[in-house]
Scaffold this motif. Structure first.
Motif: not given
Length: 546
Positions: A362-365, A402-403, A477-482, A491-492
């Protein structure tokens, strides 16, 4: 009389043929002899005062160990007199044999004998020691080295002394390598290690570069590249890096047929000195990366390995940013989907992991979105600084790529003739883990899809970064990344994934054993022992078959 300066390296091997790479002290004819008979010869070619040969070996019986010798100008130079190691062998494959593929990345040269190694025992050294102690036992059929075979920007004390004897280290690039001659010193330091030299002479190898083969963060962004090109030393560094990679790594990745069809290889061998031809090639590769194809395919029976260039093939313009240029992406797609009925296991070798800890992804995106301008110019400048400082440049930092890889993996793993497994093999991040993606609903592929990451072979990772990678998989971390991704309006991803093994820290190798449609994975770490040689210890072994 010609002497053997480096090698031999057994690079390609199949059921009846192989290639053996050598560097010699002077021009000569290099020959491989099997059972006392000549099995292949090649005249050396010259680059920057150095002499090399890639010897095609043919007419070998399948499913057999073929001990071999190397002769230069008719004189035997390998095995050396009094060698403590067993004879080097070319082991040919046979239909139905299992395939054992060992892989990893990131290898500093081992410390000289008698010196304390600051990063612990070398996984390749310990693998060599085990094979040498039981030459008739299990060994890899191929060694896959996924980047950072040498460190052009992080040199040892011994290399720095050599550089200081050539030039003033107060001048840029300082204690980093500057030219082709200094690159050769890196390969000597790494591949003349006695255990590694013998290992590479008897186990075939596939290689691909990553950033440290040239410089940390190589091709991170268009702004990074512009800054590098403004320095007085970068041009010689990049040309020398590409030239030395072509000689020491790339040529050996090719099959005998591909070598015979390679126009640059033919041209370099046809002239007394191929330096300018190779330099012109490197100039073109630097100016137009899409003009050169570094990726390649290797088939081991019904196991297909696609080694993908994720460094030189990048598109760096922020608005069209991609991990692979269109031609490279097209090649990967064609090879992944080619004749699925002939492939039981599809392996995609990419130095950089596809699936990362969720917070890191998430940080990289988020950073990629900032750099593209999602929050304005000020945030874009901040994003570029952060990208370089934190190495935010994996597949997640190229969201469209990535996609595209996600979609390709799903497509390759679907259909009635899908392989049993599709595995993405990666390194770079100085630890090991296994991650498994899931697709929404019933959209997932039939094949089992896994991200297998193994690094380093011989290096270290700071404690703070260890903590970061562990934390990156947590629910918090997942929550923070969101939240971070939401700020960047990135985009997710269309898939979710979970860590199913690791993280493991240490000098290590993973080995895939592929037999029919079954697959087993083993992780081994090099462990020091008081008063005895270091050895590989199994810390994980699991069946990957559904």
């Amino acid at each position: 009389m010609a002497e053997l300066r480096l090698g031999p390296l057994l690079r390609y091997a199949d059921d009846s043929a192989a290639t053996v790479w050598v560097e010699t002290s002077r021009p000569c004819t290099a020959e491989v002899r099997v059972a006392g008979r000549s099995a292949g010869t090649a005249d050396t070619f010259q680059i920057a005062g150095h002499h090399y040969a890639l010897i095609p070996v043919t007419g070998l019986a399948p499913g057999t160990d073929h001990p071999y010798e190397v002769h230069l100008g008719g004189t035997q130079v390998w095995p050396p007199p009094g060698s403590p190691f067993p004879p080097s062998v070319i082991r040919t494959s046979a239909t139905g044999d299992p395939v054992r593929l060992a892989f990893g990345s990131c290898r500093w040269a081992a410390a000289p004998a008698g010196e304390k190694d600051p990063v612990g025992p070398d996984a390749l050294d310990t693998l060599a020691t085990r094979i040498a102690a039981g030459p008739d036992g299990e060994r890899p059929d191929v060694l896959v080295l996924l980047g950072d075979q040498v460190y052009a920007d992080e040199t040892s004390k011994a290399t720095r002394r050599l550089l200081a004897a050539r030039r003033d280290l107060a001048d840029p690039p300082g204690a980093e390598v500057a030219d082709y001659e200094e690159y050769t010193a890196l390969y000597y330091e790494s591949w003349l290690d006695p255990e590694v030299r013998w290992l590479l002479s008897t186990v075939p190898s596939c290689m691909i570069f990553d950033d440290h083969d040239v410089i940390d963060d190589w091709n991170t962004s268009a702004a990074w590249l512009a800054d590098m090109r403004a320095t007085p030393w970068w041009r010689e560094r990049i040309l020398s890096g590409l030239m030395s990679y072509w000689v020491y790594q790339h040529l050996g990745n090719l099959s005998p047929g591909e070598l015979a069809a390679d126009p640059l290889y033919a041209a370099v061998r046809a002239v007394p000195d191929g330096t300018e031809l190779l330099r012109d090639f490197a100039c073109r590769a630097d100016a137009d990366p899409a003009s050169v194809h570094w990726s390649y395919r290797r088939d081991f029976g019904r196991v297909r390995l696609l080694m993908v260039d994720t460094r030189a093939a990048r598109v760096l313009d922020e608005q069209t940013r991609a991990m692979l240029d269109p031609d490279e992406a097209r090649w990967l797609r064609e090879q992944a989907l080619d004749a699925p009925e002939t492939c039981d296991h599809l392996l995609i070798g990419t130095s950089l992991p596809w699936l990362l800890p969720h917070l890191v992804h998430d940080a990289e995106a988020w950073d990629a979105a900032l750099c593209r301008g999602s929050r304005g110019e000020r945030w874009a400048r901040f994003g570029e600084k952060l990208r370089r400082a934190a190495d935010l440049e994996h597949w997640a930092a190229f969201p469209e790529s990535f996609d595209a890889l996600t979609d390709l993996v799903a497509e390759a793993g679907s259909g009635p003739d899908a392989p049993a497994t599709v595995c993405v093999l990666s390194g770079d991040v100085h630890h090991a883990y296994v991650a498994e993606p899931t697709w929404p609903g019933d959209e997932g592929p039939r094949a089992r899809v896994l991200q297998l990451t193994c690094s380093p072979v011989h290096n270290a990772i700071p404690a703070a970064i260890r903590f970061g990678f562990r934390f990156g998989w947590s629910a918090l971390a997942r929550g923070l990344g969101g939240r971070v991704a939401g700020h960047g309006r990135s985009r997710r991803p269309t898939i979710d994934w979970r860590r199913t093994g690791g993280p493991w820290f240490g000098n290590q190798l993973m080995t895939l054993t592929l037999s029919g449609r079954s697959a087993r994975l083993r992780l081994e770490q090099a462990r020091a022992r008081r008063g005895a040689p270091a050895r590989l210890r199994t810390v994980m072994e699991t069946d990957l078959t559904r």
